[in-house]
Motif scaffolding. Structure first.
Motif, PDB file in Angstrom:
ATOM      1  N   ASP A  26       0.844  -1.470   0.025  1.00  0.00           N
ATOM      2  CA  ASP A  26      -0.078   0.278  -0.200  1.00  0.00           C
ATOM      3  C   ASP A  26       0.762   1.310  -0.113  1.00  0.00           C
ATOM      4  N   ILE A  27       2.003   1.139   1.101  1.00  0.00           N
ATOM      5  CA  ILE A  27       2.792   2.383   0.919  1.00  0.00           C
ATOM      6  C   ILE A  27       3.511   2.696  -0.398  1.00  0.00           C
ATOM      7  N   VAL A  28       4.155   1.487  -0.978  1.00  0.00           N
ATOM      8  CA  VAL A  28       5.014   1.695  -2.181  1.00  0.00           C
ATOM      9  C   VAL A  28       4.009   2.213  -3.105  1.00  0.00           C
ATOM     10  N   TRP A  37       7.702  10.330  -1.908  1.00  0.00           N
ATOM     11  CA  TRP A  37       8.660   9.310  -1.513  1.00  0.00           C
ATOM     12  C   TRP A  37       9.487   9.948  -0.352  1.00  0.00           C
ATOM     13  N   TYR A  38       8.822  10.575   0.308  1.00  0.00           N
ATOM     14  CA  TYR A  38       9.645  11.046   1.772  1.00  0.00           C
ATOM     15  C   TYR A  38      10.143   9.697   2.592  1.00  0.00           C
ATOM     16  N   THR A  42       9.166   5.686   3.372  1.00  0.00           N
ATOM     17  CA  THR A  42       9.675   4.669   2.276  1.00  0.00           C
ATOM     18  C   THR A  42      11.159   4.322   2.497  1.00  0.00           C
ATOM     19  N   ASP A  43      11.896   4.720   3.488  1.00  0.00           N
ATOM     20  CA  ASP A  43      13.358   4.175   3.878  1.00  0.00           C
ATOM     21  C   ASP A  43      13.383   3.751   5.376  1.00  0.00           C
TER      22      ASP A  43
END
Length: 143
Positions: A26-28, A37-38, A42-43
């Motif tokens: 969902d997040i990707v 892409w904050y 995502t990291d």
């Protein structure tokens, strides 16, 4: 919830949705769609260094999933009219399951045989923590 004509709603009426688990996909997918892409979202290494200690779902993703948990009946619902007073209280992590609580707070007649149903929307996760709240107005048909 939004499957009734305007006259059928009552102030104080409430409704709870089914649940939906937030996944890494969902997040990707949301990051890809929105361009957001904050690194907090995502990291994983970056997120470990934050007070959250892990990635969190985008706030707008959580609101979008909440909207998807609602029922909008074609022919009755005219439009999603507005969302105001949005507040985020707790993070939503990968693996959290959220649901929506709605309570009708106002009913206002509108033009062209329609009315506005105003609800207090609460997004809640499995821990019973309130994730987000907002005031939502839905334009529905009258009978």
């Amino acid at each position: 919830m939004f499957a009734k004509y305007f006259e059928e709603y009552q102030i104080g009426e409430s409704w709870q949705s089914k649940g939906r688990t937030i996944t890494e996909a969902d997040i990707v997918n949301f990051a890809s769609l929105s361009g957001d892409w904050y690194p907090l979202h995502t990291d994983a290494e970056y997120a470990r260094q934050t007070p959250f200690q892990q990635r969190i779902a985008h706030g707008l993703l959580v609101l979008s999933v909440g909207s998807g948990l609602l029922h909008f009946e074609p022919g009755i619902v005219v439009a999603f009219y507005s969302m105001d007073e949005v507040r985020f209280y707790h993070p939503t992590f990968i693996g959290d399951t959220i649901h929506v609580n709605l309570e009708v707070t106002e009913l206002t007649g509108h033009k062209n045989e329609t009315g506005l149903v105003t609800v207090r929307q609460q997004l809640v996760k499995q821990t019973e923590e309130e994730v987000a709240t907002s005031k939502v107005k839905i334009l529905v048909n009258k009978k």
